[in-house]
Design a protein around this motif. Sequence first.
Motif, PDB file in Angstrom:
ATOM      1  N   GLN A 199       0.811  -1.222   0.000  1.00 50.85           N
ATOM      2  CA  GLN A 199       0.000   0.000   0.000  1.00 50.85           C
ATOM      3  C   GLN A 199       0.843   1.270   0.000  1.00 50.85           C
ATOM      4  N   ALA A 200       1.946   1.251   0.742  1.00 46.53           N
ATOM      5  CA  ALA A 200       2.756   2.465   0.866  1.00 46.53           C
ATOM      6  C   ALA A 200       3.382   2.880  -0.460  1.00 46.53           C
ATOM      7  N   ASP A 201       3.420   1.950  -1.421  1.00 46.51           N
ATOM      8  CA  ASP A 201       4.064   2.250  -2.703  1.00 46.51           C
ATOM      9  C   ASP A 201       3.069   2.771  -3.752  1.00 46.51           C
ATOM     10  N   LEU A 202       1.837   3.030  -3.333  1.00 45.41           N
ATOM     11  CA  LEU A 202       0.822   3.349  -4.351  1.00 45.41           C
ATOM     12  C   LEU A 202       1.183   4.561  -5.204  1.00 45.41           C
ATOM     13  N   LEU A 203       1.430   5.697  -4.560  1.00 46.32           N
ATOM     14  CA  LEU A 203       1.649   6.909  -5.359  1.00 46.32           C
ATOM     15  C   LEU A 203       2.902   6.823  -6.240  1.00 46.32           C
ATOM     16  N   LEU A 251       5.640  11.696   3.150  1.00 48.35           N
ATOM     17  CA  LEU A 251       4.587  12.679   3.401  1.00 48.35           C
ATOM     18  C   LEU A 251       3.225  12.136   2.988  1.00 48.35           C
ATOM     19  N   ASP A 252       3.209  11.380   1.875  1.00 48.46           N
ATOM     20  CA  ASP A 252       1.923  10.834   1.406  1.00 48.46           C
ATOM     21  C   ASP A 252       1.316   9.914   2.452  1.00 48.46           C
ATOM     22  N   GLN A 253       2.159   9.172   3.155  1.00 48.00           N
ATOM     23  CA  GLN A 253       1.637   8.270   4.178  1.00 48.00           C
ATOM     24  C   GLN A 253       1.139   9.038   5.405  1.00 48.00           C
ATOM     25  N   GLU A 254       1.789  10.176   5.674  1.00 49.11           N
ATOM     26  CA  GLU A 254       1.285  11.033   6.767  1.00 49.11           C
ATOM     27  C   GLU A 254      -0.090  11.583   6.402  1.00 49.11           C
TER      28      GLU A 254
END
Lengths: 554, 108
Positions: free
Chosen positions: A226-230, A284-287
């Motif tokens: 999931q963390a690699d989506l963007l 930052l996207d995960q934050e």
Amino acid sequence: MFDARPQHNDQHREYLRHRTQQFRQQVQRRLDGSLTEEEFRPLRLKNGVYLQLHSYMYRVAIPYGALTPDQLRMLGHVAERWDRGYGHFTTRTNIQFHWHKLVDIPDSMEALNSVGIHSIQTSGNTIRNVNADAFAGAADDELEDPRPWAELIRIWSTDHAEFQFLPRKFKISVSAGKQDRSAVSAYDIGLRIVERDGQRGFQVWVGGGLGRTPYLGQVIRDFLPQADLLPYLEAILSVYNLTGRRDNKWKARIKITVAERGLDVFRADVEAEFAQRRQQFSGLDQEILRDLRARFAPPEFRDAPVQGYEAARAANGAFRSWTDTNLHPHRIPGYASVIVTLKAPGATPGDMSAEQMRLVADLAERLAHGDIRVNHDQNLVLPHVRKADLPELYEALRAVGLATANFGKITDIISCPGMDYCTLATARSIPIAQDIAAHFRARGLEDEIGEMKIRISGCINACGHHHLGHIGILGLDRAGVENYQITLGGDGYETPTLGQRAGAGFPADQVVPAIDRLVDAYLELRESPDERFLDAYRRLGVAPFKAALYPADA
Amino acid sequence: MSKGFTPSPATPGVITANDLRMGHCVWMRDGRWTADPRAAELFEDEAIAELALLDAVSQADLVVGPYLVEAKRGADGRPEPAHFREAFRRSGPTHKHFQQAEAEASHV
């Protein structure tokens, strides 16, 4: 009313204020002759403003189909103040106003901005409105709520500098249920939230799309953490941006890029790009995602006895029929998701009046935790309704013609605006949909037929997704006469399939008789009432249905 | 549809566009624009039609996308659409719900 989405923060409001002011000046410069139409056209399109057959059409984004009551009320206000009292919901969960005047659009835009909605990237070769399951946060088969992901994609893709001039438009859909309800195989990128060995991730589909050359998407990554989506989305978009064709508009979508280059070659390029992009993401996207998840927290569900609901079902056959047809299972006992179909007999599929918008907004506030969705089928959904409140909701909807019990039935037809409005259309769609619905309503066969998805497009651009209809209808211009091709066996969901053309097209007045013969053949041939048309078609093949469509050839 | 169309006495044409400010359909007559399709000028001569179309294109402060399209001369001498698309541009949307709403609005 608490608004879950960060669209309402000050920064977002300032951004919208600036964009609308900019558009107001662009309109003024067009009117005073400072801008030619050639210069102005791409600017208006970037703001969702099309010039159609009879008027300007203003397309407004409804990200992942989610609306608050205030937003739906505002759509009603815009419909009444600057249009003709109604709006048209689309298969991309946008709303289109078909009767705007150019001089009024900046005011209309400003009004919409006041509730956080806008029309940015509803046209042009950019990343368009992000779609998601209309039952998000409610469905009983959901792994997790896809809306935080859809919102993360919306934030990332809005005004993304690198992706403002893609080879063609680009559409993304997110599904989180065990059943795909977001047609991920029909999108440029489709994302399914999946679980592997206890880990959540995405199954990533790429290269789907309908139009004149339809393709179903292919799985480019079976499991993406999931963390690699963007970074992975950026990698796909980046490779497409560089390798997608710009020499031919009809070959510029990513479906053609993937088909021409081959999935393996495309994947290798994406993976190489991904390795680079991933390093550029600082976390930052995960934050932001953590913040979004908190904002999309479920409402405070309330227990309520369901005896009243059961009693109403026992006492009122029409209510029972509506609850049998228009409810979707909710993950909380005592709750249901309600589909408010915009397909009443004689109605225009997807159209909703300002009065109906206001009423649904009020009902959502009072009985549905203030949550409203637009679904892919041009209907509305109230995702969280206590079963105890369903009798009251039903009666209120019935009073304004919104309690038609036909979700997923033969009268719940998807139809693009067709040549009644659209300048690209080659034939009309809406009157065909209305005639089919009226016919089968009159025959009283909706329940007998069961699940049946009829989808109608008025040209090869396929906005009505006819390729994915169990029965698809495509309107064409044949030597100056409207003519309708029929495709059979399409499905956009769990078993994605493109419908196959059955044979020669039919003139407009022969479409209803043709569908009638098809339905009669199905009722005759099915093994049991549980066998859907699509299942019977798959079991028997095209031959018996073709014989029904073309009896003279049989 | 209008591409390559050449008007003649047997296949006359009209010039039509959309109003820039309001968006509605308009038709050309004597170098001006009217919302009444039956008042449109019928062009039967290619050269005259081409000059009129140039004039139409030059009026970009009033209209968008002018084009020359085939029409028929009706029994009363006024223009009638030759293709269903142009018929719908004249009539407005044809579907029942719209027609009903328009009828109700006209009674208010």
